[in-house]
Design an enzyme around this catalytic site. Structure first.
Site, PDB file in Angstrom:
ATOM      1  N   HIS A  16      65.530  70.106  74.494  1.00  0.00           N
ATOM      2  CA  HIS A  16      65.345  69.100  75.560  1.00  0.00           C
ATOM      3  C   HIS A  16      66.486  69.195  76.573  1.00  0.00           C
ATOM      4  O   HIS A  16      66.266  69.156  77.781  1.00  0.00           O
ATOM      5  CB  HIS A  16      65.369  67.679  74.976  1.00  0.00           C
ATOM      6  CG  HIS A  16      64.213  67.331  74.089  1.00  0.00           C
ATOM      7  ND1 HIS A  16      64.370  66.793  72.842  1.00  0.00           N
ATOM      8  CD2 HIS A  16      62.876  67.417  74.291  1.00  0.00           C
ATOM      9  CE1 HIS A  16      63.186  66.548  72.308  1.00  0.00           C
ATOM     10  NE2 HIS A  16      62.263  66.931  73.157  1.00  0.00           N
ATOM     11  N   LYS A  40      53.968  54.338  67.177  1.00  0.00           N
ATOM     12  CA  LYS A  40      54.783  55.254  66.370  1.00  0.00           C
ATOM     13  C   LYS A  40      55.946  54.512  65.737  1.00  0.00           C
ATOM     14  O   LYS A  40      56.436  53.517  66.285  1.00  0.00           O
ATOM     15  CB  LYS A  40      55.337  56.381  67.251  1.00  0.00           C
ATOM     16  CG  LYS A  40      54.375  57.546  67.430  1.00  0.00           C
ATOM     17  CD  LYS A  40      55.123  58.724  68.043  1.00  0.00           C
ATOM     18  CE  LYS A  40      54.213  59.891  68.356  1.00  0.00           C
ATOM     19  NZ  LYS A  40      54.929  60.957  69.051  1.00  0.00           N
ATOM     20  N   ARG A  89      57.288  75.594  74.828  1.00  0.00           N
ATOM     21  CA  ARG A  89      57.978  76.441  73.846  1.00  0.00           C
ATOM     22  C   ARG A  89      57.110  77.632  73.458  1.00  0.00           C
ATOM     23  O   ARG A  89      57.410  78.764  73.763  1.00  0.00           O
ATOM     24  CB  ARG A  89      58.312  75.617  72.589  1.00  0.00           C
ATOM     25  CG  ARG A  89      59.364  74.559  72.807  1.00  0.00           C
ATOM     26  CD  ARG A  89      59.429  73.598  71.662  1.00  0.00           C
ATOM     27  NE  ARG A  89      58.133  72.929  71.482  1.00  0.00           N
ATOM     28  CZ  ARG A  89      57.902  71.929  70.652  1.00  0.00           C
ATOM     29  NH1 ARG A  89      58.851  71.514  69.868  1.00  0.00           N
ATOM     30  NH2 ARG A  89      56.715  71.365  70.583  1.00  0.00           N
ATOM     31  N   SER A 127      61.918  67.953  67.472  1.00  0.00           N
ATOM     32  CA  SER A 127      62.584  66.776  66.914  1.00  0.00           C
ATOM     33  C   SER A 127      62.129  66.537  65.477  1.00  0.00           C
ATOM     34  O   SER A 127      62.928  66.156  64.619  1.00  0.00           O
ATOM     35  CB  SER A 127      62.267  65.534  67.752  1.00  0.00           C
ATOM     36  OG  SER A 127      62.753  65.690  69.047  1.00  0.00           O
TER      37      SER A 127
HETATM   38  O1  PNS Z   1      57.844  64.216  73.591  1.00  0.00           O
HETATM   39  P1  PNS Z   1      56.382  63.962  73.403  1.00  0.00           P
HETATM   40  O2  PNS Z   1      56.161  62.948  72.316  1.00  0.00           O
HETATM   41  O3  PNS Z   1      55.602  65.234  73.213  1.00  0.00           O
HETATM   42  O4  PNS Z   1      55.879  63.287  74.786  1.00  0.00           O
HETATM   43  C1  PNS Z   1      54.534  62.930  74.959  1.00  0.00           C
HETATM   44  C2  PNS Z   1      54.379  62.017  76.184  1.00  0.00           C
HETATM   45  C3  PNS Z   1      55.307  60.819  76.087  1.00  0.00           C
HETATM   46  C4  PNS Z   1      54.712  62.795  77.446  1.00  0.00           C
HETATM   47  C5  PNS Z   1      52.885  61.560  76.246  1.00  0.00           C
HETATM   48  O5  PNS Z   1      52.482  61.092  74.989  1.00  0.00           O
HETATM   49  C6  PNS Z   1      52.658  60.479  77.280  1.00  0.00           C
HETATM   50  O6  PNS Z   1      52.697  60.729  78.456  1.00  0.00           O
HETATM   51  N1  PNS Z   1      52.430  59.229  76.783  1.00  0.00           N
HETATM   52  C7  PNS Z   1      52.303  58.042  77.614  1.00  0.00           C
HETATM   53  C8  PNS Z   1      50.870  57.508  77.623  1.00  0.00           C
HETATM   54  C9  PNS Z   1      50.038  58.325  78.587  1.00  0.00           C
HETATM   55  O7  PNS Z   1      50.307  58.394  79.772  1.00  0.00           O
HETATM   56  N2  PNS Z   1      48.986  58.959  78.035  1.00  0.00           N
HETATM   57  C10 PNS Z   1      48.145  59.869  78.782  1.00  0.00           C
HETATM   58  C11 PNS Z   1      48.825  61.244  78.867  1.00  0.00           C
HETATM   59  S1  PNS Z   1      47.686  62.445  79.300  1.00  0.00           S
END
Ligand code: PNS
Length: 153
Positions: A16, A40, A89, A127
């Site tokens: 990150h 979560k 990645r 993570s």
């Molecule tokens: O680090 P992560 O957990 O892979 O990040 C995922 C994240 C936070 C980018 C994604 O889950 C997100 O944007 N969540 C917020 C809710 C949302 O906007 N959902 C629609 C995304 S297409």
């Protein structure tokens, strides 16, 4: 141009940090946005994660750290950002990331998702794996910033 780098960051890894540092060289301002996700059960609270990120990014002057809930695109719009920044990645990331990028664009057409290929040495890093190694008593100091390694200990 303002870029938002959204994620869980539970906790932030060197992968990150690599994306954040490179993002800060590309954009005028980068906002790391930690998602508050009631679905979560994270290891670290949002406040702890923000503090962990703050502690290892003090050298970056055009970085802001924030948290958000709800849709990422709503946050991006409120912050008047133009770019969503994400790291890629391995191939298995691609499908999920592309799906998110398309969905986000359908919700907010003016947004562009920019992917940075994660540096080679961090392409295996996540993570979840870091937390598993730490839980089982393995070393993580080569995978996360120093302050995070201490927190995990
Ligand atoms: O680090 P992560 O957990 O892979 O990040 C995922 C994240 C936070 C980018 C994604 O889950 C997100 O944007 N969540 C917020 C809710 C949302 O906007 N959902 C629609 C995304 S297409």
């Amino acid at each position: 141009m303002i870029a938002v780098y959204p994620g869980s960051f539970d906790p932030i890894t060197l992968g990150h940090l690599d994306v954040i540092e490179r993002g800060c060289r590309l954009f005028e301002q980068v906002i790391v946005a930690v998602l508050i996700n009631p679905l979560k059960t994270p290891l670290f609270t949002v406040q702890q994660r923000i503090e962990q990120i703050r502690c290892c990014t003090q050298h970056l002057t055009n970085l802001e750290i924030d948290s958000f809930d709800g849709l990422t695109v709503t946050y991006v719009k409120n912050r008047q950002a133009q770019v969503l920044l994400r790291g890629l990645r391995v191939l298995s990331d691609f499908e999920y990331e592309l799906q998110m990028a398309h969905t986000n664009k359908s919700l907010l057409p003016q947004i562009e998702t920019v992917f940075l290929a994660t540096s080679n040495e961090y392409s295996f890093l996540s993570s979840s794996l870091v937390k598993e190694i730490a839980k089982l008593g393995g070393p993580v100091s080569h995978l996360v910033p120093k302050n995070v390694a201490l927190d995990l200990e």
